[in-house]
Write a protein that holds these residues in place. Sequence first.
Motif, PDB file in Angstrom:
ATOM      1  N   TRP A   1       0.819  -1.213   0.000  1.00  0.00           N
ATOM      2  CA  TRP A   1       0.000   0.000   0.000  1.00  0.00           C
ATOM      3  C   TRP A   1       0.855   1.267   0.000  1.00  0.00           C
ATOM      4  O   TRP A   1       0.590   2.217  -0.734  1.00  0.00           O
ATOM      5  N   ALA A   2       1.882   1.288   0.832  1.00  0.00           N
ATOM      6  CA  ALA A   2       2.630   2.521   1.046  1.00  0.00           C
ATOM      7  C   ALA A   2       3.497   2.911  -0.145  1.00  0.00           C
ATOM      8  O   ALA A   2       3.599   4.101  -0.468  1.00  0.00           O
ATOM      9  N   VAL A   3       4.137   1.951  -0.801  1.00  0.00           N
ATOM     10  CA  VAL A   3       5.064   2.281  -1.883  1.00  0.00           C
ATOM     11  C   VAL A   3       4.351   2.941  -3.065  1.00  0.00           C
ATOM     12  O   VAL A   3       4.772   4.015  -3.523  1.00  0.00           O
TER      13      VAL A   3
ATOM     14  N   VAL B   1       3.276   8.089  -6.022  1.00  0.00           N
ATOM     15  CA  VAL B   1       2.319   9.065  -6.549  1.00  0.00           C
ATOM     16  C   VAL B   1       2.442  10.389  -5.798  1.00  0.00           C
ATOM     17  O   VAL B   1       2.473  11.474  -6.405  1.00  0.00           O
ATOM     18  N   GLY B   2       2.540  10.322  -4.479  1.00  0.00           N
ATOM     19  CA  GLY B   2       2.661  11.549  -3.688  1.00  0.00           C
ATOM     20  C   GLY B   2       3.937  12.312  -3.993  1.00  0.00           C
ATOM     21  O   GLY B   2       3.927  13.542  -4.088  1.00  0.00           O
ATOM     22  N   GLY B   3       5.043  11.570  -4.150  1.00  0.00           N
ATOM     23  CA  GLY B   3       6.296  12.227  -4.471  1.00  0.00           C
ATOM     24  C   GLY B   3       6.256  12.930  -5.819  1.00  0.00           C
ATOM     25  O   GLY B   3       6.775  14.041  -5.979  1.00  0.00           O
ATOM     26  N   ARG B   4       5.615  12.292  -6.786  1.00  0.00           N
ATOM     27  CA  ARG B   4       5.516  12.915  -8.105  1.00  0.00           C
ATOM     28  C   ARG B   4       4.598  14.133  -8.088  1.00  0.00           C
ATOM     29  O   ARG B   4       4.884  15.157  -8.714  1.00  0.00           O
ATOM     30  N   LEU B   5       3.491  14.027  -7.364  1.00  0.00           N
ATOM     31  CA  LEU B   5       2.569  15.160  -7.285  1.00  0.00           C
ATOM     32  C   LEU B   5       3.228  16.366  -6.637  1.00  0.00           C
ATOM     33  O   LEU B   5       3.023  17.515  -7.082  1.00  0.00           O
TER      34      LEU B   5
ATOM     35  N   GLY C   1       2.417   7.680   3.844  1.00  0.00           N
ATOM     36  CA  GLY C   1       1.855   7.476   5.180  1.00  0.00           C
ATOM     37  C   GLY C   1       0.376   7.147   5.133  1.00  0.00           C
ATOM     38  O   GLY C   1      -0.121   6.367   5.958  1.00  0.00           O
ATOM     39  N   VAL C   2      -0.341   7.724   4.169  1.00  0.00           N
ATOM     40  CA  VAL C   2      -1.766   7.388   4.012  1.00  0.00           C
ATOM     41  C   VAL C   2      -1.915   5.917   3.630  1.00  0.00           C
ATOM     42  O   VAL C   2      -2.766   5.200   4.167  1.00  0.00           O
ATOM     43  N   GLY C   3      -1.069   5.462   2.695  1.00  0.00           N
ATOM     44  CA  GLY C   3      -1.117   4.054   2.320  1.00  0.00           C
ATOM     45  C   GLY C   3      -0.793   3.139   3.484  1.00  0.00           C
ATOM     46  O   GLY C   3      -1.441   2.103   3.683  1.00  0.00           O
ATOM     47  N   ALA C   4       0.228   3.511   4.275  1.00  0.00           N
ATOM     48  CA  ALA C   4       0.576   2.708   5.457  1.00  0.00           C
ATOM     49  C   ALA C   4      -0.555   2.708   6.470  1.00  0.00           C
ATOM     50  O   ALA C   4      -0.839   1.682   7.109  1.00  0.00           O
TER      51      ALA C   4
ATOM     52  N   ARG D   1      -6.398  -1.899   8.564  1.00  0.00           N
ATOM     53  CA  ARG D   1      -7.041  -3.163   8.183  1.00  0.00           C
ATOM     54  C   ARG D   1      -6.709  -4.284   9.161  1.00  0.00           C
ATOM     55  O   ARG D   1      -7.464  -5.234   9.288  1.00  0.00           O
ATOM     56  N   ARG D   2      -5.572  -4.195   9.850  1.00  0.00           N
ATOM     57  CA  ARG D   2      -5.171  -5.226  10.802  1.00  0.00           C
ATOM     58  C   ARG D   2      -5.209  -4.742  12.247  1.00  0.00           C
ATOM     59  O   ARG D   2      -4.846  -5.500  13.161  1.00  0.00           O
ATOM     60  N   GLY D   3      -5.617  -3.499  12.476  1.00  0.00           N
ATOM     61  CA  GLY D   3      -5.706  -2.989  13.830  1.00  0.00           C
ATOM     62  C   GLY D   3      -4.374  -2.664  14.463  1.00  0.00           C
ATOM     63  O   GLY D   3      -4.239  -2.685  15.687  1.00  0.00           O
TER      64      GLY D   3
END
Length: 363
Positions: free
Chosen positions: A56-58, A63-67, A105-108, A114-116
């Motif tokens: 999820w995070a990568v 995408v965030g880095g490019r934006l 961080g949003v992806g993480a 999802r796993r608490g």
Amino acid sequence: MTIPSPPQGVWELGPIPLRAYALCIIAGIVVAVWLTERRFVARGGAPGFVIDVAVWAVPFGLVGGRLYHLATDWRTYFGPGGDPVAALYVWNGGLGIWGAIALGGVGAWIACRRRGVPLTAFADAAAPGIVLAQAIGRLGNWFNQELYGAPTTLPWGLEIYRRIDPATGAVDNLNGVAVDRTPVEIVQPTFLYELLWNVAVALVVLWADRRFTLARGRAFALYVAGYTLGRFWIEMLRTDPALTRVDGVRVNVIVAAVVCVAALLYLALARGPREDLSASMPTESTGSSGHVAGTPDPVTADEKDQRTDDADLAREKRHEVSAPDRDPSHGGAEPSGVDAEPEGTQPEEEASAAPPSAAGGSS
């Protein structure tokens, strides 16, 4: 003695271009995942959970880095003479760490939720790996001959070459080759300054985490504070074009200062012991659909109680058969009348037929 730049940053493997920048980014991700896995498991987390988070995070981070890069250098792509399609060419460089960390961080957070698992606990485990990945990624800037500073006469100055396309002879700094190793200028190697600074920050975080048992996001805050402190002064040495604001001050300088102060405040105010990572452990299936051939069926609580009662009853019956019944009106060693042998029995034969264990001996 000056530092030479690589003569090229791209190698053709048949129809596939191997780009040093992309390889450095991948190598950094691998190192970050490896180190984070070791630290996360050492803190009580489940093996393999870091890979789940990285899925999820990568992508979110890329995408965030490019934006962020497009937002701070939009003139290159959308200004006069710009090429909007080139905004998609991530392999040519251009990833803003601020956007990468924020959206990564949003992806993480999504994966941890999802796993608490508390995001702060995962962030603490990941902090030194992230900054090491940044250090490795800076090698990609070296291959691309980018993100350097002003001309210098320092002995560790970086040589910049004129790269051309061998087929056309046109100048191509990213994809071309330096056929002439005579430097066109010698500049401050700001990529190297940041690489060394990031390695130092990683070592400080590892030491402080072991020395003070950092938790609740404090290890991550220490990384952010340390990185932004270095980025603040290194950014002011760079001369590459970037979005500016407030009397020509680069926006990255402003962002570094604001984020550094915020990280220091969090580091000073956050308190609490390390979080419980048991939620990262995979849950076992209890339904029939999760039954694996060759393994016993799951036992319910009612079945466990029934088996316990049956075992207790069996032990009582064995005790009644094997233990002599004592008559309380007689001496403790005298058998009661119910132990007398009925008529017609042959105790000698029974004794001889009894197994050796019944006699109380062992061999």
